[in-house]
Scaffold this active site. Sequence first.
Site, mmCIF file in Angstrom:
data_model
loop_
_atom_site.group_PDB
_atom_site.id
_atom_site.type_symbol
_atom_site.label_atom_id
_atom_site.label_comp_id
_atom_site.label_asym_id
_atom_site.label_seq_id
_atom_site.Cartn_x
_atom_site.Cartn_y
_atom_site.Cartn_z
ATOM 1 N N ILE A 155 0.873 -1.181 0.000
ATOM 2 C CA ILE A 155 0.000 0.000 0.000
ATOM 3 C C ILE A 155 0.902 1.220 0.000
ATOM 4 C CG2 ILE A 155 -0.297 -0.173 2.537
ATOM 5 C CD1 ILE A 155 -3.064 1.274 2.077
ATOM 6 N N ALA A 156 0.600 2.178 -0.848
ATOM 7 C CA ALA A 156 1.417 3.394 -0.898
ATOM 8 C C ALA A 156 0.555 4.584 -1.312
ATOM 9 C CB ALA A 156 2.575 3.224 -1.891
ATOM 10 N N ILE A 157 0.834 5.687 -0.689
ATOM 11 C CA ILE A 157 0.208 6.961 -1.040
ATOM 12 C C ILE A 157 1.328 7.901 -1.477
ATOM 13 C CG2 ILE A 157 -1.069 8.973 -0.121
ATOM 14 C CD1 ILE A 157 -2.896 6.523 -0.312
ATOM 15 N N GLU A 214 3.181 -7.987 6.251
ATOM 16 C CA GLU A 214 4.494 -7.737 6.861
ATOM 17 C C GLU A 214 4.819 -6.263 6.748
ATOM 18 O OE1 GLU A 214 5.249 -10.358 4.224
ATOM 19 O OE2 GLU A 214 5.083 -12.054 5.602
ATOM 20 N N ASN A 246 8.917 1.142 10.322
ATOM 21 C CA ASN A 246 7.850 1.860 9.615
ATOM 22 C C ASN A 246 6.650 2.106 10.543
ATOM 23 O OD1 ASN A 246 6.145 3.010 7.782
ATOM 24 N ND2 ASN A 246 6.339 1.395 6.236
ATOM 25 N N TYR A 255 -2.205 0.465 10.363
ATOM 26 C CA TYR A 255 -2.730 -0.893 10.532
ATOM 27 C C TYR A 255 -3.384 -1.070 11.902
ATOM 28 C CZ TYR A 255 0.420 -1.495 6.562
ATOM 29 O OH TYR A 255 1.062 -1.352 5.354
HETATM 30 C C1 LIG Z 1 1.614 4.025 5.140
HETATM 31 C C2 LIG Z 1 0.897 5.013 4.226
HETATM 32 C C3 LIG Z 1 0.226 4.236 3.091
HETATM 33 C C4 LIG Z 1 -0.154 5.762 5.034
HETATM 34 O O1 LIG Z 1 -0.887 6.602 4.155
HETATM 35 P P1 LIG Z 1 -1.463 8.046 4.633
HETATM 36 O O2 LIG Z 1 -2.387 8.515 3.586
HETATM 37 O O3 LIG Z 1 -0.341 8.912 5.007
HETATM 38 O O4 LIG Z 1 -2.273 7.583 5.936
HETATM 39 P P2 LIG Z 1 -3.381 8.404 6.739
HETATM 40 O O5 LIG Z 1 -3.226 9.856 6.499
HETATM 41 O O6 LIG Z 1 -4.708 7.780 6.437
HETATM 42 O O7 LIG Z 1 -2.975 8.051 8.218
HETATM 43 C C5 LIG Z 1 -3.242 6.758 8.733
HETATM 44 C C6 LIG Z 1 -2.551 6.548 10.059
HETATM 45 O O8 LIG Z 1 -1.173 6.403 9.868
HETATM 46 C C7 LIG Z 1 -0.490 6.922 11.005
HETATM 47 N N1 LIG Z 1 0.337 8.035 10.558
HETATM 48 C C8 LIG Z 1 0.161 8.820 9.469
HETATM 49 N N2 LIG Z 1 1.171 9.708 9.377
HETATM 50 C C9 LIG Z 1 1.985 9.462 10.417
HETATM 51 C C10 LIG Z 1 3.220 10.017 10.832
HETATM 52 N N3 LIG Z 1 3.783 11.039 10.177
HETATM 53 N N4 LIG Z 1 3.807 9.477 11.937
HETATM 54 C C11 LIG Z 1 3.238 8.433 12.609
HETATM 55 N N5 LIG Z 1 2.078 7.869 12.238
HETATM 56 C C12 LIG Z 1 1.467 8.376 11.168
HETATM 57 C C13 LIG Z 1 -1.528 7.411 11.969
HETATM 58 O O9 LIG Z 1 -1.847 6.344 12.840
HETATM 59 C C14 LIG Z 1 -2.678 7.704 11.039
HETATM 60 O O10 LIG Z 1 -3.912 7.636 11.661
HETATM 61 P P3 LIG Z 1 -4.550 8.969 12.329
HETATM 62 O O11 LIG Z 1 -4.384 10.072 11.343
HETATM 63 O O12 LIG Z 1 -5.975 8.601 12.570
HETATM 64 O O13 LIG Z 1 -3.757 9.165 13.564
HETATM 65 C C15 LIG Z 1 1.894 6.066 3.642
HETATM 66 O O14 LIG Z 1 2.588 6.649 4.712
HETATM 67 C C16 LIG Z 1 2.898 5.508 2.647
HETATM 68 O O15 LIG Z 1 2.634 5.437 1.446
HETATM 69 N N6 LIG Z 1 4.108 5.144 3.127
HETATM 70 C C17 LIG Z 1 5.175 4.632 2.259
HETATM 71 C C18 LIG Z 1 4.875 3.263 1.778
HETATM 72 C C19 LIG Z 1 4.742 2.282 2.929
HETATM 73 O O16 LIG Z 1 5.497 2.312 3.876
HETATM 74 N N7 LIG Z 1 3.749 1.372 2.808
HETATM 75 C C20 LIG Z 1 3.501 0.352 3.791
HETATM 76 C C21 LIG Z 1 4.357 -0.799 3.539
HETATM 77 S S1 LIG Z 1 4.045 -2.119 4.710
#
Ligand SMILES: CC(C)(COP(=O)(O)OP(=O)(O)OC[C@H]1O[C@@H](n2cnc3c(N)ncnc32)[C@H](O)[C@@H]1OP(=O)(O)O)[C@@H](O)C(=O)NCCC(=O)NCCS
Length: 148
Positions: free
Chosen positions: A73-75, A107, A112, A119
């Site tokens: 999953i990636a944003i 995993e 991270n 999750y």
């Molecule tokens: C993981 C990922 C998909 C989350 O997407 P996102 O759009 O930023 O997520 P959201 O804005 O919906 O936030 C979801 C939760 O993530 C956590 N979160 C988001 N940003 C955070 C930060 N900077 N630090 C810590 N936790 C964080 C929080 O728990 C948040 O929930 P909350 O806002 O209710 O507190 C994104 O960070 C990403 O693409 N990361 C790189 C790729 C990756 O690591 N993928 C997972 C591989 S296992």
Amino acid sequence: MDDVMIRPMELRDLDQVEEIEKKSFTTTWSKNLYKRELIENDFAHYFVIEKQNKMIGFCGIWLVLDEAQVTNIAIDPNYRDKGYGTLLFQYMLKRAMIKGAANLSLEVRKSNTQAQGLYKKFGLQPAGIRKNYYTDNNEDAIVMWVKL
Ligand SMILES: CC(C)(COP(=O)(O)OP(=O)(O)OC[C@H]1O[C@@H](n2cnc3c(N)ncnc32)[C@H](O)[C@@H]1OP(=O)(O)O)[C@@H](O)C(=O)NCCC(=O)NCCS
């Protein structure tokens, strides 16, 4: 969030998938691997999230019998921390449930904490460690799991 849509990934999406993939992961899946997933893997289900018709993220899951496993999953970094990851994960979880999955696992790198935060929001709990799972830096993977 009216301007946001989630839909199945198509081959025409793969250039943008590759772009977001490169910005998001240290070891990346190639475009060809995604292509094979879409064409050849009947267990694989991939989705993209679009905002105003621009792709801002994607995710994938394997559904095998009643087991769901998230592959990725990636944003796009420009759109993180705005709730899009939550929307996408929620959508995928629902799809897994509709298709009969009884549990979901994945995993994640130990470091991270951002992804782990996402999750945990959906009830996933650490269920084990895979030592040195990631070959680029020998980092451990945490296996996370939830009963659906
Ligand atoms: C993981 C990922 C998909 C989350 O997407 P996102 O759009 O930023 O997520 P959201 O804005 O919906 O936030 C979801 C939760 O993530 C956590 N979160 C988001 N940003 C955070 C930060 N900077 N630090 C810590 N936790 C964080 C929080 O728990 C948040 O929930 P909350 O806002 O209710 O507190 C994104 O960070 C990403 O693409 N990361 C790189 C790729 C990756 O690591 N993928 C997972 C591989 S296992």
